[in-house]
Design a protein around this motif. Structure first.
Motif, mmCIF file in Angstrom:
data_model
loop_
_atom_site.group_PDB
_atom_site.id
_atom_site.type_symbol
_atom_site.label_atom_id
_atom_site.label_comp_id
_atom_site.label_asym_id
_atom_site.label_seq_id
_atom_site.Cartn_x
_atom_site.Cartn_y
_atom_site.Cartn_z
ATOM 1 N N PRO A 8 0.832 -1.212 0.000
ATOM 2 C CA PRO A 8 0.000 0.000 0.000
ATOM 3 C C PRO A 8 0.866 1.262 0.000
ATOM 4 C CG PRO A 8 -0.302 -1.285 2.026
ATOM 5 C CD PRO A 8 0.659 -2.029 1.172
ATOM 6 N N ASP A 9 0.372 2.276 -0.642
ATOM 7 C CA ASP A 9 1.030 3.590 -0.705
ATOM 8 C C ASP A 9 2.426 3.553 -1.314
ATOM 9 O OD1 ASP A 9 -1.208 4.772 0.484
ATOM 10 O OD2 ASP A 9 -0.456 4.308 2.486
ATOM 11 N N VAL A 10 2.660 2.613 -2.243
ATOM 12 C CA VAL A 10 3.951 2.523 -2.924
ATOM 13 C C VAL A 10 3.745 2.926 -4.381
ATOM 14 C CG1 VAL A 10 5.752 0.933 -3.712
ATOM 15 C CG2 VAL A 10 4.868 0.755 -1.408
ATOM 16 N N SER A 11 4.641 3.747 -4.890
ATOM 17 C CA SER A 11 4.568 4.202 -6.272
ATOM 18 C C SER A 11 5.250 3.178 -7.190
ATOM 19 C CB SER A 11 5.280 5.551 -6.389
ATOM 20 O OG SER A 11 5.565 5.854 -7.735
ATOM 21 N N ILE A 12 4.510 2.697 -8.187
ATOM 22 C CA ILE A 12 5.067 1.762 -9.164
ATOM 23 C C ILE A 12 6.262 2.406 -9.859
ATOM 24 C CG2 ILE A 12 4.625 0.575 -11.353
ATOM 25 C CD1 ILE A 12 1.739 0.204 -10.394
ATOM 26 N N ARG A 13 6.116 3.660 -10.194
ATOM 27 C CA ARG A 13 7.195 4.369 -10.880
ATOM 28 C C ARG A 13 8.455 4.436 -10.016
ATOM 29 N NH1 ARG A 13 6.922 10.582 -13.038
ATOM 30 N NH2 ARG A 13 8.970 10.583 -13.984
ATOM 31 N N ALA A 14 8.286 4.725 -8.726
ATOM 32 C CA ALA A 14 9.442 4.822 -7.831
ATOM 33 C C ALA A 14 10.139 3.469 -7.676
ATOM 34 C CB ALA A 14 9.013 5.355 -6.468
ATOM 35 N N VAL A 15 9.367 2.404 -7.544
ATOM 36 C CA VAL A 15 9.949 1.064 -7.408
ATOM 37 C C VAL A 15 10.720 0.711 -8.682
ATOM 38 C CG1 VAL A 15 9.424 -1.407 -7.200
ATOM 39 C CG2 VAL A 15 8.215 0.251 -5.771
ATOM 40 N N ALA A 16 10.110 0.947 -9.828
ATOM 41 C CA ALA A 16 10.769 0.630 -11.098
ATOM 42 C C ALA A 16 12.064 1.427 -11.249
ATOM 43 C CB ALA A 16 9.820 0.925 -12.260
ATOM 44 N N ARG A 17 12.004 2.702 -10.969
ATOM 45 C CA ARG A 17 13.190 3.560 -11.100
ATOM 46 C C ARG A 17 14.307 3.097 -10.169
ATOM 47 N NH1 ARG A 17 11.875 9.370 -9.793
ATOM 48 N NH2 ARG A 17 10.378 8.978 -11.435
ATOM 49 N N GLN A 25 7.253 -1.571 -17.836
ATOM 50 C CA GLN A 25 7.715 -2.965 -17.719
ATOM 51 C C GLN A 25 7.213 -3.575 -16.418
ATOM 52 O OE1 GLN A 25 9.714 -5.014 -19.974
ATOM 53 N NE2 GLN A 25 8.617 -6.354 -18.590
ATOM 54 N N LEU A 26 7.284 -2.818 -15.338
ATOM 55 C CA LEU A 26 6.809 -3.316 -14.048
ATOM 56 C C LEU A 26 5.304 -3.556 -14.085
ATOM 57 C CD1 LEU A 26 7.156 -4.160 -11.144
ATOM 58 C CD2 LEU A 26 7.316 -1.738 -10.508
ATOM 59 N N VAL A 27 4.566 -2.676 -14.727
ATOM 60 C CA VAL A 27 3.118 -2.878 -14.859
ATOM 61 C C VAL A 27 2.828 -4.179 -15.610
ATOM 62 C CG1 VAL A 27 1.031 -1.978 -15.971
ATOM 63 C CG2 VAL A 27 2.496 -0.447 -14.652
ATOM 64 N N THR A 28 3.600 -4.449 -16.661
ATOM 65 C CA THR A 28 3.432 -5.702 -17.415
ATOM 66 C C THR A 28 3.719 -6.905 -16.534
ATOM 67 O OG1 THR A 28 3.984 -4.632 -19.504
ATOM 68 C CG2 THR A 28 4.242 -7.031 -19.407
ATOM 69 N N TRP A 29 4.803 -6.843 -15.754
ATOM 70 C CA TRP A 29 5.123 -7.953 -14.856
ATOM 71 C C TRP A 29 4.036 -8.155 -13.813
ATOM 72 C CZ3 TRP A 29 10.795 -6.041 -14.013
ATOM 73 C CH2 TRP A 29 11.563 -6.402 -15.123
#
Length: 53
Positions: A8-17, A25-29
Protein backbone atom coordinates in the motif's frame (compact mmCIF):
# COMPACT_ATOMS: atom_id res chain seq x y z
CA UNK A 1 9.87 -5.89 -7.54
CA UNK A 2 6.32 -7.03 -8.16
CA UNK A 3 5.73 -7.82 -4.49
CA UNK A 4 7.37 -4.56 -3.46
CA UNK A 5 5.14 -2.59 -5.82
CA UNK A 6 2.00 -4.24 -4.44
CA UNK A 7 2.49 -2.73 -0.98
CA UNK A 8 0.00 0.00 0.00
CA UNK A 9 1.03 3.59 -0.70
CA UNK A 10 3.95 2.52 -2.92
CA UNK A 11 4.57 4.20 -6.27
CA UNK A 12 5.07 1.76 -9.16
CA UNK A 13 7.20 4.37 -10.88
CA UNK A 14 9.44 4.82 -7.83
CA UNK A 15 9.95 1.06 -7.41
CA UNK A 16 10.77 0.63 -11.10
CA UNK A 17 13.19 3.56 -11.10
CA UNK A 18 14.94 2.27 -7.98
CA UNK A 19 15.61 -1.02 -9.80
CA UNK A 20 16.57 0.56 -13.13
CA UNK A 21 13.41 -0.53 -14.96
CA UNK A 22 10.63 1.35 -16.69
CA UNK A 23 7.27 1.69 -14.98
CA UNK A 24 5.55 0.16 -18.01
CA UNK A 25 7.71 -2.97 -17.72
CA UNK A 26 6.81 -3.32 -14.05
CA UNK A 27 3.12 -2.88 -14.86
CA UNK A 28 3.43 -5.70 -17.42
CA UNK A 29 5.12 -7.95 -14.86
CA UNK A 30 2.38 -7.17 -12.31
CA UNK A 31 -0.27 -8.07 -14.89
CA UNK A 32 1.48 -11.35 -15.71
CA UNK A 33 1.93 -12.17 -12.02
CA UNK A 34 -1.80 -11.96 -11.40
CA UNK A 35 -2.52 -14.10 -14.46
CA UNK A 36 -4.11 -11.41 -16.61
CA UNK A 37 -3.56 -11.89 -20.32
CA UNK A 38 -1.56 -9.33 -22.24
CA UNK A 39 -3.36 -7.31 -24.87
CA UNK A 40 -3.47 -9.22 -28.16
CA UNK A 41 -1.26 -7.90 -30.91
CA UNK A 42 -3.06 -6.66 -34.01
CA UNK A 43 -2.89 -8.90 -37.05
CA UNK A 44 -0.30 -7.80 -39.60
CA UNK A 45 -1.62 -5.80 -42.53
CA UNK A 46 -2.24 -7.91 -45.58
CA UNK A 47 -1.14 -6.91 -49.02
CA UNK A 48 -4.10 -6.16 -51.24
CA UNK A 49 -4.72 -8.84 -53.81
CA UNK A 50 -5.58 -7.92 -57.34
CA UNK A 51 -7.99 -10.21 -59.11
CA UNK A 52 -7.42 -11.99 -62.36
CA UNK A 53 -4.81 -14.27 -63.75
Amino acid sequence: MVAESNAPDVSIRAVARRHGQSASQLVTWRRLARGAPLAPRPAPAREPTHGGA
